[in-house]
Design a protein around this motif. Structure first.
Motif, mmCIF file in Angstrom:
data_model
loop_
_atom_site.group_PDB
_atom_site.id
_atom_site.type_symbol
_atom_site.label_atom_id
_atom_site.label_comp_id
_atom_site.label_asym_id
_atom_site.label_seq_id
_atom_site.Cartn_x
_atom_site.Cartn_y
_atom_site.Cartn_z
ATOM 1 N N GLN A 30 32.428 -3.974 -23.626
ATOM 2 C CA GLN A 30 32.598 -4.969 -24.428
ATOM 3 C C GLN A 30 31.669 -5.991 -24.250
ATOM 4 O O GLN A 30 30.840 -6.749 -24.905
ATOM 5 C CB GLN A 30 34.026 -5.347 -25.152
ATOM 6 N N GLU A 33 28.192 -5.229 -24.821
ATOM 7 C CA GLU A 33 27.891 -5.276 -26.073
ATOM 8 C C GLU A 33 27.640 -6.465 -26.760
ATOM 9 O O GLU A 33 26.910 -6.629 -27.603
ATOM 10 C CB GLU A 33 29.052 -4.407 -26.752
ATOM 11 N N ARG A 46 23.473 1.072 -25.605
ATOM 12 C CA ARG A 46 24.722 1.481 -26.549
ATOM 13 C C ARG A 46 25.772 1.711 -25.959
ATOM 14 O O ARG A 46 25.610 2.322 -24.846
ATOM 15 C CB ARG A 46 23.860 2.533 -27.568
ATOM 16 N N PRO A 47 26.877 1.471 -26.480
ATOM 17 C CA PRO A 47 28.258 2.088 -25.963
ATOM 18 C C PRO A 47 27.952 3.597 -25.503
ATOM 19 O O PRO A 47 27.545 4.322 -26.505
ATOM 20 C CB PRO A 47 29.167 1.743 -26.630
#
Length: 186
Positions: A30, A33, A46-47
């Motif tokens: 996180q 992100e 991207r995750p």
């Protein structure tokens, strides 16, 4: 280079943030992100995308935290970490405040096997010594360099602070530039 176009290789992205050494790997992702990544055609994180975790000047528990993220997070393909400031690593005897309930992870030891060894403790003074090469200090002492004086000043000042307030065990005294040229009182 095996027919790989260098322009197709994604460039590294630098992220700045506080890494909780006790946080689960999903919290770590996180952080990535939330920072957002400058996008380039075909170049964005991207995750779930794999990455290499790099820690430079990984003080104290940051080195062990990076190693734990590497071991736990499926997106981390590799790790490079240059640790330092070993004395700042927490131990089971000196945990980092505030510990999470039921959490006993510390910077040292990371291994459950080492935790099970009798006398495995690594006190602050030994961790501090791990940061310094004795050959460097021996050379400075032989040359009587003025720069070594600042270490003596800091040690003396920390001793005085501890005598005045025993709760300040390691106050982290910092010196100004060219402090070695000043008298101790200054």
């Amino acid at each position: 280079m095996l027919g790989i176009d260098p322009a197709s290789i994604p460039l590294p992205h630098h992220r700045v943030g506080w890494v909780d050494p006790r946080a689960p790997w999903k919290d770590f992702l996180q952080l990535l992100e939330s920072e957002g990544v400058p996008e380039r055609e075909g170049d964005c994180w991207r995750p779930g995308c794999p990455f290499v975790l790099t820690g430079l000047h990984a003080c104290g528990d940051l080195g062990p935290a990076a190693l734990r993220q590497f071991a736990r997070c499926p997106s981390v393909l590799g790790i490079t970490t240059v640790s330092c400031c070993y004395m700042k690593a927490t131990t089971l005897d000196e945990p980092a405040p505030p510990p999470r309930e039921g959490d006993s992870e510390s910077g040292y030891p990371m291994s459950a096997w080492v935790q099970g060894l009798p006398g495995h403790g690594l006190p602050y003074m030994l961790r501090e010594l791990a940061c310094h090469a004795i050959e460097d200090y021996a050379g400075r002492l032989k040359q009587e360099t003025a720069e070594l004086r600042v270490h003596c000043y800091r040690a003396a000042l920390e001793t005085i602070i501890r005598q005045l307030n025993p709760l300040l065990r390691r106050p982290g005294v910092q010196t100004g530039r060219k402090a070695h040229l000043l008298p101790f009182k200054e």
